[in-house]
Design a protein around this motif. Structure first.
Motif, PDB file in Angstrom:
ATOM      1  N   LYS A   1      -3.247  -7.178   1.888  1.00  0.00           N
ATOM      2  CA  LYS A   1      -2.073  -7.746   2.902  1.00  0.00           C
ATOM      3  C   LYS A   1      -1.550  -6.758   3.565  1.00  0.00           C
ATOM      4  O   LYS A   1      -1.525  -6.756   4.878  1.00  0.00           O
ATOM      5  N   ASP A   2      -0.998  -5.576   2.905  1.00  0.00           N
ATOM      6  CA  ASP A   2      -0.495  -4.362   3.759  1.00  0.00           C
ATOM      7  C   ASP A   2      -1.411  -3.824   4.637  1.00  0.00           C
ATOM      8  O   ASP A   2      -0.910  -3.489   5.594  1.00  0.00           O
ATOM      9  N   ALA A   3      -2.692  -3.789   4.386  1.00  0.00           N
ATOM     10  CA  ALA A   3      -3.530  -3.302   5.314  1.00  0.00           C
ATOM     11  C   ALA A   3      -3.883  -4.419   6.481  1.00  0.00           C
ATOM     12  O   ALA A   3      -4.506  -3.880   7.527  1.00  0.00           O
ATOM     13  N   THR A   4      -3.478  -5.473   6.332  1.00  0.00           N
ATOM     14  CA  THR A   4      -3.753  -6.415   7.514  1.00  0.00           C
ATOM     15  C   THR A   4      -2.866  -6.024   8.861  1.00  0.00           C
ATOM     16  O   THR A   4      -3.834  -5.938   9.675  1.00  0.00           O
ATOM     17  N   LYS A   5      -1.866  -5.511   8.581  1.00  0.00           N
ATOM     18  CA  LYS A   5      -0.941  -5.012  10.050  1.00  0.00           C
ATOM     19  C   LYS A   5      -1.880  -3.622  10.484  1.00  0.00           C
ATOM     20  O   LYS A   5      -2.021  -3.414  11.738  1.00  0.00           O
ATOM     21  N   LEU A   6      -2.301  -2.768   9.593  1.00  0.00           N
ATOM     22  CA  LEU A   6      -2.880  -1.465  10.288  1.00  0.00           C
ATOM     23  C   LEU A   6      -4.333  -1.704  10.682  1.00  0.00           C
ATOM     24  O   LEU A   6      -4.549  -1.423  11.881  1.00  0.00           O
ATOM     25  N   LEU A   7      -4.989  -2.756  10.208  1.00  0.00           N
ATOM     26  CA  LEU A   7      -6.373  -3.207  10.725  1.00  0.00           C
ATOM     27  C   LEU A   7      -6.052  -3.914  11.818  1.00  0.00           C
ATOM     28  O   LEU A   7      -6.886  -3.828  12.853  1.00  0.00           O
ATOM     29  N   GLN A   8      -5.101  -4.657  11.904  1.00  0.00           N
ATOM     30  CA  GLN A   8      -4.815  -5.521  13.280  1.00  0.00           C
ATOM     31  C   GLN A   8      -4.649  -4.568  14.501  1.00  0.00           C
ATOM     32  O   GLN A   8      -5.176  -4.722  15.514  1.00  0.00           O
TER      33      GLN A   8
ATOM     34  N   GLN B   1      -3.919   7.188  16.727  1.00  0.00           N
ATOM     35  CA  GLN B   1      -2.626   6.495  17.232  1.00  0.00           C
ATOM     36  C   GLN B   1      -1.965   5.545  16.243  1.00  0.00           C
ATOM     37  O   GLN B   1      -0.964   5.608  16.128  1.00  0.00           O
ATOM     38  N   THR B   2      -3.082   4.482  15.630  1.00  0.00           N
ATOM     39  CA  THR B   2      -2.591   3.692  14.932  1.00  0.00           C
ATOM     40  C   THR B   2      -1.879   4.181  13.847  1.00  0.00           C
ATOM     41  O   THR B   2      -0.771   3.664  13.222  1.00  0.00           O
ATOM     42  N   ALA B   3      -2.060   5.344  13.146  1.00  0.00           N
ATOM     43  CA  ALA B   3      -1.756   5.988  11.998  1.00  0.00           C
ATOM     44  C   ALA B   3      -0.053   6.609  12.485  1.00  0.00           C
ATOM     45  O   ALA B   3       0.771   6.459  11.842  1.00  0.00           O
ATOM     46  N   ASN B   4      -0.223   7.007  13.704  1.00  0.00           N
ATOM     47  CA  ASN B   4       1.197   7.627  14.275  1.00  0.00           C
ATOM     48  C   ASN B   4       2.147   6.643  14.544  1.00  0.00           C
ATOM     49  O   ASN B   4       3.211   6.634  13.972  1.00  0.00           O
ATOM     50  N   GLU B   5       1.617   5.520  15.045  1.00  0.00           N
ATOM     51  CA  GLU B   5       2.624   4.505  15.563  1.00  0.00           C
ATOM     52  C   GLU B   5       3.205   3.875  14.165  1.00  0.00           C
ATOM     53  O   GLU B   5       4.415   3.416  14.214  1.00  0.00           O
ATOM     54  N   LEU B   6       2.330   3.555  13.103  1.00  0.00           N
ATOM     55  CA  LEU B   6       2.690   2.859  12.066  1.00  0.00           C
ATOM     56  C   LEU B   6       3.434   4.037  11.123  1.00  0.00           C
ATOM     57  O   LEU B   6       3.708   3.555   9.956  1.00  0.00           O
ATOM     58  N   GLU B   7       3.331   5.180  11.408  1.00  0.00           N
ATOM     59  CA  GLU B   7       3.765   6.455  10.624  1.00  0.00           C
ATOM     60  C   GLU B   7       3.230   6.164   9.081  1.00  0.00           C
ATOM     61  O   GLU B   7       3.950   6.079   8.021  1.00  0.00           O
TER      62      GLU B   7
ATOM     63  N   SER C   1      -8.037   4.506   8.025  1.00  0.00           N
ATOM     64  CA  SER C   1      -9.307   4.697   7.938  1.00  0.00           C
ATOM     65  C   SER C   1     -10.119   4.060   6.858  1.00  0.00           C
ATOM     66  O   SER C   1     -11.290   3.464   6.880  1.00  0.00           O
ATOM     67  N   MET C   2      -9.535   3.828   5.701  1.00  0.00           N
ATOM     68  CA  MET C   2     -10.108   3.330   4.574  1.00  0.00           C
ATOM     69  C   MET C   2     -10.267   1.733   4.613  1.00  0.00           C
ATOM     70  O   MET C   2     -11.431   1.238   4.455  1.00  0.00           O
TER      71      MET C   2
ATOM     72  N   ALA D   1     -13.884  -2.546   5.837  1.00  0.00           N
ATOM     73  CA  ALA D   1     -14.142  -3.653   6.973  1.00  0.00           C
ATOM     74  C   ALA D   1     -15.441  -3.749   7.940  1.00  0.00           C
ATOM     75  O   ALA D   1     -16.035  -4.609   7.864  1.00  0.00           O
ATOM     76  N   VAL D   2     -15.760  -2.373   8.163  1.00  0.00           N
ATOM     77  CA  VAL D   2     -16.781  -2.211   9.080  1.00  0.00           C
ATOM     78  C   VAL D   2     -18.078  -1.736   8.692  1.00  0.00           C
ATOM     79  O   VAL D   2     -19.186  -2.399   8.981  1.00  0.00           O
TER      80      VAL D   2
END
Ligand code: GLU
Length: 469
Positions: free
Chosen positions: A383-390, A413-419, A426-427, A432-433
């Protein structure tokens, strides 16, 4: 003198490693000397020869790129010629008709066994031929082997070999049904096809003195002989399926490439200093029959795999892509709907030992959705990863210039924005991909899979939630 060699397999099963090596040595010898190489199918054993085996031989040689200048000749198509030669020997007294019954032959054989002697024909008809009495009875034709002296030949691999004629009995060269026998056909063909060098397995050494005697009787020039040693399994027994050795075409199916198999085979019994890697051109240039070892070689699957990996890494991506295409196509994968194969080769060539393994990674690139490994999904698609993935999905979806770099930037950028650390993004993205938790460089992988497919797969993953957090 024009060098002429031949490969003369009996089509009774798949083409195995040992025969392929014999073919290779014979072919290299001809090519090295600018000579000719002939393919002759020795299919006189009608019960054991099969069309499938003939195809397997031809397919295997083609796959290995061992090409022939003449043939394939089929011995079954040459019976009239063999019989013509047998009649010639009958006429000049080098052969004779033998009317001995099976019963008689069995009796002498039994008696010889009881006496501890080697079973052999006693020469009854050689001395007692009475034309008028016997002519209506069935008969075989035997070669009148010289009784005195010996046959001496210099084997190019093993040195001088000598047999006393006393050890050789009078070989049947035509059966009662009129068919010529194996050793005779070989001799007539080697003569007729002007073979200068007979390179074959050491299991034929014992045939050589008889064949030389027949050649002499035919007035034929004698070829040179080279008998290549056996290949053993690592338990010292003759190589077989038990040791993991399979037919050449099965090596293709398992993802080996011909360059690797050829390099492995040439080194299995031949050396040139400490050199391990030989291209085809290199082999042709450097091969010499005298440097072939007379001791048996041991088959080593790991070494073969090592060569395969080496060539996958070092041959041109275009070359490897052709083999990859074969595997994908064989598995009904339509490669039109995905990245160019060359890109996949570049992505995977460093991590694969076989093309089959590479193909397994590649199917994914030609399907819209991927199968998720349940274990990996459970660990990373939380569930935690959902936000990152989105978030990363949104960034990927607005990329106009779809490159490794732009994909990379979206992840960073995603990693930076979400700290969070990059792996946190990436995992889950990787799973997912690609469906699995291991893949080469994720930026390049996603770039290669393509934008539409990647987004589609992320959307599917987003609908799944695992774990409690
Ligand atoms: N036909 C034989 C074989 O398959 C080879 C005979 C020869 O090379 O003389 O073992």
């Amino acid at each position: 003198m024009k060098i002429k060699t031949r490969f003369a397999p009996s089509p009774t099963g798949y083409l195995h490693i040992g025969s392929a090596r014999t073919a290779l040595y014979s072919w290299l010898f001809a090519r090295h000397h600018g000579g000719e190489f002939i393919l002759r199918i020795e299919d006189t054993d009608l019960e054991r020869s099969t069309p499938q085996a003939i195809n397997a031989i031809i397919d295997s040689l083609n796959w290995l790129k061992i090409n022939w200048d003449q043939g394939p000749y089929f011995q079954t198509k040459r019976f009239a010629y063999y019989n013509y030669m047998i009649n010639h020997l009958l006429n000049n007294g080098h052969a004779y008709k033998c009317y001995c019954s099976k019963n008689r032959l069995e009796n002498i054989r039994n008696q010889q066994m009881i006496n501890g002697e080697k079973p052999r024909y006693d020469g009854f008809c050689r001395n007692n031929y009475q034309k008028n009495i016997f002519d209506d009875l069935p008969y075989v034709v035997r070669f009148r082997n010289p009784k005195e002296g010996s046959v001496i030949f210099k084997d190019l691999i093993r040195g001088i070999i000598q047999y006393s004629n006393k050890e050789l009995d009078d070989l049947i060269i035509r059966r009662t049904d009129g068919t010529p026998t194996y050793n005779f056909c070989v001799v007539v063909d080697d003569f007729d096809m002007k073979i200068t060098h007979v390179i074959r397995g050491e299991d034929h050494i014992n045939n050589t003195p008889r064949q030389i005697n027949i050649l002499k009787a035919l007035g034929a020039p004698l070829p040179e002989y080279a008998h290549v040693s056996m290949i053993m399994g690592n338990d010292g027994k003759k190589l077989s399926k038990r040791h993991g050795a399979v037919g050449i075409m099965q090596y293709r199916d398992e993802g080996f490439i011909p360059e690797a198999v050829l390099n492995y085979l040439v080194r299995l019994g031949w050396s040139y200093g400490n050199q391990e890697i030989f291209s085809l051109d290199n082999m042709k240039k450097l091969f010499s029959i005298e440097a072939v070892s007379k001791s048996a070689s041991t088959f080593d699957n790991k070494k073969l795999l090592w060569y395969n990996q080496f060539y996958i890494k070092n041959l041109s991506p275009d070359n490897i892509a052709q083999h990859l295409f074969w595997h994908l196509n064989n598995n009904c994968t339509n490669i039109v709907s995905g990245p160019p194969l060359k890109e996949l080769v570049q992505l995977f060539s460093k991590r694969c030992k076989t093309i089959k393994e590479m193909a397994n990674y590649c199917y994914n690139f030609y399907q819209d959705v991927c199968q998720l490994d349940p274990e990996a999904a459970k660990i990373y698609l939380t569930k935690d990863a959902t936000k990152l993935l989105q978030r990363v999905r949104d960034k990927l979806s607005i990329i106009n210039n779809w490159t490794k770099e732009s994909v990379h930037n979206a992840i960073v950028q995603t990693a930076n924005e979400l700290e969070v650390k990059i792996e946190k993004v990436s995992m889950p993205l990787r799973v997912a991909v690609t469906g699995v938790s291991y893949s080469p460089d994720i930026d390049l992988t996603i770039k290669t899979i393509g934008k539409l497919r990647s987004i589609k797969r992320i959307d599917i993953a987003l609908k799944l939630t695992y774990g409690d957090d």
